[in-house]
Design a protein around this motif. Structure first.
Motif, mmCIF file in Angstrom:
data_model
loop_
_atom_site.group_PDB
_atom_site.id
_atom_site.type_symbol
_atom_site.label_atom_id
_atom_site.label_comp_id
_atom_site.label_asym_id
_atom_site.label_seq_id
_atom_site.Cartn_x
_atom_site.Cartn_y
_atom_site.Cartn_z
ATOM 1 N N ASN A 1 0.838 -1.207 0.000
ATOM 2 C CA ASN A 1 0.000 0.000 0.000
ATOM 3 C C ASN A 1 0.871 1.254 0.000
ATOM 4 O OD1 ASN A 1 -2.888 0.864 0.136
ATOM 5 N ND2 ASN A 1 -2.105 2.014 1.894
ATOM 6 N N ALA A 2 1.949 1.204 0.786
ATOM 7 C CA ALA A 2 2.859 2.361 0.830
ATOM 8 C C ALA A 2 3.464 2.596 -0.554
ATOM 9 C CB ALA A 2 3.964 2.127 1.855
ATOM 10 N N HIS B 1 1.083 7.539 -5.744
ATOM 11 C CA HIS B 1 0.054 8.558 -5.995
ATOM 12 C C HIS B 1 0.384 9.853 -5.227
ATOM 13 C CE1 HIS B 1 -3.830 10.131 -7.070
ATOM 14 N NE2 HIS B 1 -4.154 10.294 -5.802
ATOM 15 N N LEU B 2 0.778 9.694 -3.961
ATOM 16 C CA LEU B 2 1.152 10.878 -3.162
ATOM 17 C C LEU B 2 2.305 11.627 -3.833
ATOM 18 C CD1 LEU B 2 1.073 12.566 -0.439
ATOM 19 C CD2 LEU B 2 2.825 10.986 0.392
ATOM 20 N N GLN B 3 3.332 10.860 -4.237
ATOM 21 C CA GLN B 3 4.513 11.500 -4.846
ATOM 22 C C GLN B 3 4.116 12.216 -6.146
ATOM 23 O OE1 GLN B 3 7.284 11.590 -3.162
ATOM 24 N NE2 GLN B 3 6.792 10.040 -1.625
ATOM 25 N N ALA B 4 3.257 11.573 -6.940
ATOM 26 C CA ALA B 4 2.855 12.179 -8.217
ATOM 27 C C ALA B 4 2.043 13.445 -7.980
ATOM 28 C CB ALA B 4 2.057 11.170 -9.045
ATOM 29 N N ARG B 5 1.104 13.379 -7.016
ATOM 30 C CA ARG B 5 0.280 14.563 -6.726
ATOM 31 C C ARG B 5 1.149 15.719 -6.221
ATOM 32 N NH1 ARG B 5 -5.208 15.607 -5.485
ATOM 33 N NH2 ARG B 5 -4.193 17.626 -5.671
ATOM 34 N N LEU B 6 2.083 15.412 -5.332
ATOM 35 C CA LEU B 6 2.933 16.485 -4.794
ATOM 36 C C LEU B 6 3.834 17.071 -5.887
ATOM 37 C CD1 LEU B 6 3.963 15.077 -1.282
ATOM 38 C CD2 LEU B 6 2.347 16.929 -1.752
ATOM 39 N N GLY C 1 7.783 6.449 -1.557
ATOM 40 C CA GLY C 1 6.709 5.756 -0.849
ATOM 41 C C GLY C 1 5.836 6.757 -0.111
ATOM 42 N N LEU C 2 5.555 6.462 1.150
ATOM 43 C CA LEU C 2 4.675 7.355 1.917
ATOM 44 C C LEU C 2 5.458 8.283 2.836
ATOM 45 C CD1 LEU C 2 1.576 5.101 2.681
ATOM 46 C CD2 LEU C 2 1.645 7.193 1.287
ATOM 47 N N ILE C 3 6.587 8.768 2.358
ATOM 48 C CA ILE C 3 7.311 9.820 3.081
ATOM 49 C C ILE C 3 7.735 10.854 2.046
ATOM 50 C CG2 ILE C 3 9.471 8.460 3.033
ATOM 51 C CD1 ILE C 3 10.194 9.863 5.703
ATOM 52 N N GLU D 1 -5.961 6.314 -1.710
ATOM 53 C CA GLU D 1 -5.751 7.363 -2.724
ATOM 54 C C GLU D 1 -6.711 8.543 -2.542
ATOM 55 O OE1 GLU D 1 -5.208 6.266 -6.772
ATOM 56 O OE2 GLU D 1 -3.641 4.813 -6.302
ATOM 57 N N PRO D 2 -8.035 8.308 -2.337
ATOM 58 C CA PRO D 2 -8.912 9.472 -2.132
ATOM 59 C C PRO D 2 -8.498 10.312 -0.906
ATOM 60 C CG PRO D 2 -10.210 7.491 -2.554
ATOM 61 C CD PRO D 2 -8.791 7.052 -2.428
#
Ligand code: PLP
Length: 458
Positions: A350-351, A357-362, A378-380, A433-434
């Motif tokens: 999941n990370a 997705h987090l990295q792409a959005r940021l 990942g998630l950092i 993701e949401p």
């Protein structure tokens, strides 16, 4: 603040000295009192709900309402609420956890040793390494190299390893024998036109020069986080760890990977050492080991470290080191259940997926006028804010813009943390993701809200 005389806020101001807080300013602003948690959210006493985008302190992997951890704690508390590992005593949660951690390690490890916090674990690592040097008949081999902006905690040795001014100033630290080498932050510190690989080579050369200047026979170990966390989420540039490890191997210097933040899935791999090809002699684990539901930390040591320690303890008669709460049965039971949950629910995957997705959005925010660099794995992640993109100059005093945006973000329902002008994101590994979209939308609104103030004040 105008709190009621007996409100929690007023009593906090009256009775409580806070960690990492300006104590004088706190008397005016008061606390944010968090009352309860639910998944990736926490709620304050006024009923406001926030996305906890730092997973507390980079640590609550499974979210803030995991019943299975509560049940694991309750079960163990009823069966054996306390025991220890002094003088050859043991208990099942500790044995099970030691076995599990050694088996999970990315490189062959020999033993697990238990402590209560990341700082204690790093202090312990340093003491073990000194003890080992003496055991090997190399009493001069006591110097430790860590890095500027590295974070290893706050006890006397750990704070000395930490390379941040606020952990040294007025504490009379660092202690002797701790040396700090450069931060691997390409965006901030590379020379014009220098590639990531060239920058990594330069830092490895600098490390080698330091070792030669000090005398290789005096250097015991190098401590580093796979990704620097509290120093601003500094992701190592290409080939950095490979080149650093080549230098350490050349001079027979131990490598300690401080996995306190990266460990247990943060990067989208089980350990940061997997993510960056690190082959440590010692691993320091904490935080996500128990999702911080209870304090526990551990060191994994390989045979190169264990064998001389065993010999020395035999010569002296004991390994004279241990903490009353080290490997506490309730904390160990919670850690075991937590690691099981991370595996069962594929939170590492999941990370990786939601992290992408987090990295792409940021990274889509990179063109925003206030964004200097977006970095993370990942998630950092961190977004470093600047007032001027070309010169990378801050807005007035360093950290002013970071504090402004962090405050706006909190008003927009997200708890984050600014390390100087870098806003960090390190949400629970269960985030979807949401939920990432809600988080990044709030961040974008906060950046836009800061812009007029930055323009107005120049
Ligand atoms: C990489 C790293 N090492 C060590 C520590 C210290 O851990 P503790 O606060 O549990 O002493 C931290 C805490 O943030 C950390 O991030």
């Amino acid at each position: 603040m105008d709190a009621q005389p007996n409100s929690p806020e007023a009593r906090d101001i009256r009775y409580h000295l806070h960690a990492y807080t300006n104590a004088r300013k706190h008397q005016e602003t008061g606390p944010l009192v968090i009352e309860k948690g639910d998944g990736i959210y926490v709620e304050d006493i006024a009923g406001n709900r926030y996305i906890e985008a730092m997973a507390g302190l980079w640590s609550v992997a499974v979210g803030f309402s995991e019943k299975r951890l509560v049940e694991a704690a309750t079960r163990q508390m009823s069966k054996l609420p306390f025991y220890h590992d002094f003088g050859s005593k043991a208990h099942s949660p500790l044995i099970d956890l030691a076995e599990k951690l050694v088996q999970m390690a990315p490189v062959p490890m020999s033993k697990a040793y238990f402590t209560n916090s990341g700082s204690e674990a790093n202090d312990t690592a340093l003491k073990m390494i000194w003890y080992r040097s003496n055991a090997l008949g190399q009493p001069a081999r006591k110097k430790i190299i860590s890095r500027k902006r590295g974070y290893h905690g706050v006890t006397i040795a750990a704070a000395s390893l930490t390379g941040l001014p606020n952990n040294h100033l007025s504490f009379d630290l660092p202690i002797a024998n701790v040396l700090h080498t450069s931060t691997p932050h390409h965006w901030r510190d590379a020379r014009p036109g220098e590639s990531e690989e060239q920058f990594s080579s330069r830092l490895a050369d600098e490390l080698e020069s330091l070792i030669l200047a000090e005398g290789p026979e005096t250097i015991a170990a190098f401590f580093g986080e796979p990704i620097m966390g509290a120093g601003g989420v500094v992701v190592p540039p290409a080939f950095y760890w490979e080149k650093v490890q080549a230098v350490l191997t050349k001079y027979d210097i131990l490598l300690v990977a401080d996995e306190v933040i990266c460990g247990f899935g943060r990067t989208g791999e089980m350990f940061g050492s997997h993510a960056f090809g690190i082959k440590p002699d010692v691993m320091v684990l904490s935080k996500q080991i128990s999702s911080s539901y209870l304090p526990i930390s551990a060191l994994l040591i390989n045979d190169k470290v264990f064998e001389p320690i065993a010999d020395e303890s035999n010569r002296i008669g004991t390994f004279g080191h241990g903490f009353t709460g080290g490997g506490h049965p309730v904390a160990a039971a919670v850690a075991l259940e937590n690691v099981k949950l991370i595996e069962e629910r594929d939170l590492v995957g999941n990370a990786r997926r939601v992290g992408a997705h987090l990295q792409a959005r940021l990274r889509k925010l990179a063109s925003h006028p206030l964004v200097g660099e977006v970095r993370g794995v990942g998630l950092i992640a961190a977004v470093e804010l600047v007032a001027d993109k070309a010169s990378k100059a801050p807005w007035g005093k360093p950290a002013a813009l970071g504090a402004l945006v962090n405050g706006l973000l909190q008003q927009n329902g997200v708890i984050s943390r600014n390390m100087g002008d870098a806003i960090a994101f390190c949400p629970p590994l269960i985030i979807t993701e949401p939920q990432v979209d809600t988080l990044v939308d709030a961040f974008e609104r906060s950046l836009d809200a800061a812009l007029p103030q930055v323009h107005a004040q120049g």
